[in-house]
Design an enzyme around this catalytic site. Sequence first.
Site, PDB file in Angstrom:
ATOM      1  N   ASN A  41       0.843  -1.195   0.000  1.00  0.00           N
ATOM      2  CA  ASN A  41       0.000   0.000   0.000  1.00  0.00           C
ATOM      3  C   ASN A  41       0.879   1.246   0.000  1.00  0.00           C
ATOM      4  OD1 ASN A  41       0.655  -0.909   2.652  1.00  0.00           O
ATOM      5  ND2 ASN A  41      -0.873   0.459   3.544  1.00  0.00           N
ATOM      6  N   GLU A  43       0.264   5.157   0.666  1.00  0.00           N
ATOM      7  CA  GLU A  43      -0.671   6.196   1.087  1.00  0.00           C
ATOM      8  C   GLU A  43      -0.163   7.571   0.683  1.00  0.00           C
ATOM      9  OE1 GLU A  43      -1.202   5.510   5.297  1.00  0.00           O
ATOM     10  OE2 GLU A  43      -2.400   3.713   4.917  1.00  0.00           O
ATOM     11  N   GLU A  54      -3.030  -4.429  -3.298  1.00  0.00           N
ATOM     12  CA  GLU A  54      -3.557  -5.305  -4.351  1.00  0.00           C
ATOM     13  C   GLU A  54      -3.512  -4.605  -5.700  1.00  0.00           C
ATOM     14  OE1 GLU A  54      -4.808  -4.496  -1.389  1.00  0.00           O
ATOM     15  OE2 GLU A  54      -6.471  -5.822  -0.845  1.00  0.00           O
TER      16      GLU A  54
HETATM   17 ZN    ZN Z   1      -8.083  -1.946  -1.760  1.00  0.00          ZN
END
Ligand code: ZN
Length: 128
Positions: A41, A43, A54
Amino acid sequence: MSKNLRDLALNASKNAHSPYSKVNVGSALQTEDGTIYYGCNIENSSFGGTVCAERVAIWKAVSEGHKKIKKIYVYTHAGWPPCGMCLQVMTEFATPDLEITLGDKSGKEMTKTLKEFLPEAFTPAHMK
Ligand code: ZN
C-alpha cells in the site's frame, strides 16, 4: 505455491508507505502464465491518492502486459480482506473463480473466490 506468494506479500508489506493508517499491506499475485508480481500500500497525505497493495500489484502486472490474474495473496497483520475498489479492479483482470487468499501475522490463511467476495460484480461483460 501459497507459501511463496505469502512470503512475497509479507516481504512487500515491509515497503509500505503508510504513515497515516500505520497499517502495512502486501500483496502478491500470479498471472495466467505463472509470472508473479507484488506490491504494497502507498498512502498519500491527499487520501484520494492512496493506492492499496492489491492494486499496486495488479497495475504492475498489467503494465508489464499480464492481464489475466490466476491467484492473489493479501497479507495484513490481521488478515483483512480487499476493499471494494480492489475487488472491482480484480473483476477486470480475473474470472469470478479467482482465488484470493488472506494471510495474517500468525500464519493463519483463508481462501475464497472473487465471486464469494463480490457476488454481483459489475464486470467487463456488462459493457458489451
Ligand atoms: Zn483496496
